[in-house]
Scaffold this motif. Sequence first.
Motif, PDB file in Angstrom:
ATOM      1  N   THR A  78       8.970   1.619  -7.761  1.00  0.00           N
ATOM      2  CA  THR A  78       8.420   1.082  -6.484  1.00  0.00           C
ATOM      3  C   THR A  78       7.482  -0.114  -6.568  1.00  0.00           C
ATOM      4  OG1 THR A  78       6.958   2.646  -6.196  1.00  0.00           O
ATOM      5  CG2 THR A  78       9.127   3.234  -5.205  1.00  0.00           C
ATOM      6  N   LYS A  79       6.654   0.052  -7.617  1.00  0.00           N
ATOM      7  CA  LYS A  79       5.793  -0.875  -7.704  1.00  0.00           C
ATOM      8  C   LYS A  79       6.453  -2.375  -8.108  1.00  0.00           C
ATOM      9  CE  LYS A  79       1.316  -2.205 -10.351  1.00  0.00           C
ATOM     10  NZ  LYS A  79       1.461  -3.618  -9.608  1.00  0.00           N
ATOM     11  N   GLU A 117       6.757  -5.873  -5.925  1.00  0.00           N
ATOM     12  CA  GLU A 117       6.305  -7.154  -6.581  1.00  0.00           C
ATOM     13  C   GLU A 117       7.542  -7.914  -6.450  1.00  0.00           C
ATOM     14  OE1 GLU A 117       5.120  -6.231 -10.672  1.00  0.00           O
ATOM     15  OE2 GLU A 117       3.138  -5.431  -9.937  1.00  0.00           O
ATOM     16  N   GLU A 118       8.653  -7.360  -6.641  1.00  0.00           N
ATOM     17  CA  GLU A 118       9.946  -8.507  -6.357  1.00  0.00           C
ATOM     18  C   GLU A 118       9.990  -8.912  -4.823  1.00  0.00           C
ATOM     19  OE1 GLU A 118      13.348  -7.119  -9.343  1.00  0.00           O
ATOM     20  OE2 GLU A 118      12.659  -5.648  -7.905  1.00  0.00           O
ATOM     21  N   ILE A 119       9.842  -7.926  -4.024  1.00  0.00           N
ATOM     22  CA  ILE A 119       9.988  -8.444  -2.632  1.00  0.00           C
ATOM     23  C   ILE A 119       8.879  -9.273  -2.138  1.00  0.00           C
ATOM     24  CG2 ILE A 119       9.781  -7.419  -0.034  1.00  0.00           C
ATOM     25  CD1 ILE A 119      11.613  -5.090  -1.300  1.00  0.00           C
ATOM     26  N   GLY A 120       7.631  -9.157  -2.563  1.00  0.00           N
ATOM     27  CA  GLY A 120       6.465  -9.830  -2.372  1.00  0.00           C
ATOM     28  C   GLY A 120       6.605 -11.268  -2.832  1.00  0.00           C
ATOM     29  N   ALA A 167      20.615  -1.554  -6.553  1.00  0.00           N
ATOM     30  CA  ALA A 167      20.202  -0.909  -7.565  1.00  0.00           C
ATOM     31  C   ALA A 167      18.531  -0.520  -7.233  1.00  0.00           C
ATOM     32  CB  ALA A 167      19.770  -1.716  -8.985  1.00  0.00           C
ATOM     33  N   ARG A 168      18.130  -0.887  -6.075  1.00  0.00           N
ATOM     34  CA  ARG A 168      17.043  -0.422  -5.645  1.00  0.00           C
ATOM     35  C   ARG A 168      16.790   0.470  -4.559  1.00  0.00           C
ATOM     36  NH1 ARG A 168      17.694  -5.484  -7.224  1.00  0.00           N
ATOM     37  NH2 ARG A 168      16.302  -6.668  -8.424  1.00  0.00           N
ATOM     38  N   PHE A 169      17.821   0.638  -3.637  1.00  0.00           N
ATOM     39  CA  PHE A 169      17.798   1.296  -2.396  1.00  0.00           C
ATOM     40  C   PHE A 169      19.052   2.234  -2.210  1.00  0.00           C
ATOM     41  CE2 PHE A 169      14.856  -2.037  -1.646  1.00  0.00           C
ATOM     42  CZ  PHE A 169      14.001  -1.416  -1.071  1.00  0.00           C
ATOM     43  N   LEU A 181       5.583  -2.416   3.293  1.00  0.00           N
ATOM     44  CA  LEU A 181       6.021  -2.084   2.083  1.00  0.00           C
ATOM     45  C   LEU A 181       5.693  -0.537   1.748  1.00  0.00           C
ATOM     46  CD1 LEU A 181       4.599  -5.066  -0.361  1.00  0.00           C
ATOM     47  CD2 LEU A 181       6.678  -4.518   0.342  1.00  0.00           C
ATOM     48  N   GLU A 182       5.047   0.067   2.423  1.00  0.00           N
ATOM     49  CA  GLU A 182       4.982   1.459   2.408  1.00  0.00           C
ATOM     50  C   GLU A 182       6.330   2.310   2.903  1.00  0.00           C
ATOM     51  OE1 GLU A 182       3.927   5.307   1.660  1.00  0.00           O
ATOM     52  OE2 GLU A 182       2.754   3.621   1.099  1.00  0.00           O
ATOM     53  N   HIS A 183       6.927   1.627   3.709  1.00  0.00           N
ATOM     54  CA  HIS A 183       8.371   2.011   4.136  1.00  0.00           C
ATOM     55  C   HIS A 183       9.097   1.802   3.144  1.00  0.00           C
ATOM     56  CE1 HIS A 183       7.114   3.423   8.130  1.00  0.00           C
ATOM     57  NE2 HIS A 183       6.459   2.170   8.567  1.00  0.00           N
TER      58      HIS A 183
END
Length: 192
Positions: free
Chosen positions: A6-7, A11-14, A91-93, A178-180
């Motif tokens: 999740t970190k 980072e990727e989304i940010g 691959a993430r969700f 990002l918590e969600h």
Amino acid sequence: MVDGKTKCIDEEIGALFESRGGSLYGGEGVTQLEHALQAADLAERQGASSELIAAALLHDIGHLLHDLPDDAPDRGVDDAHEYLGAAWLAARFPPAVLEPVRMHVASKRYLCAAEPGYWDSLSEPSKVSLTLQGGPMSADECSAFRAGPHCRACLAVRRWDDLAKVAGLETPPLTHFLEHVRRAALGAPAPA
């Protein structure tokens, strides 16, 4: 607790929003980031699950993944951002996030066919892109769409998408949502 997966997602989304989120959102009066934050804020205010809030935030992530110009629809080019975004997120969700992202354009097509007056409510850029995206659904397409397991979630994300175009609207920052994103990636329930 934030694990390595999740970190990395954070980072990727940010990084995507930092590098590409300042571009204009398809002829609207907001940036890609402002549009994403407004959609997520609408979802959160309506008490949506973390998966739906993440889907609202990330529904247009595909726009940040290609190198087409902001005015691609005006040039007759459909960027197929819904599929590009869903492929990146796969691959993430889980499907509860993926399907509303993948189907938010189909939801627009569905609503144009199934709901009188919906087409008139669309912004001009959204009407232009609708033509490139296949126009309103046929009766058979509408039936198949309604039968989908994520139909209601897809329509909710679509409606937040339509409303998330208000210039100058203040929302919580990306870090708030990002918590969600973390919860959705881990499959954890939202706090009560």
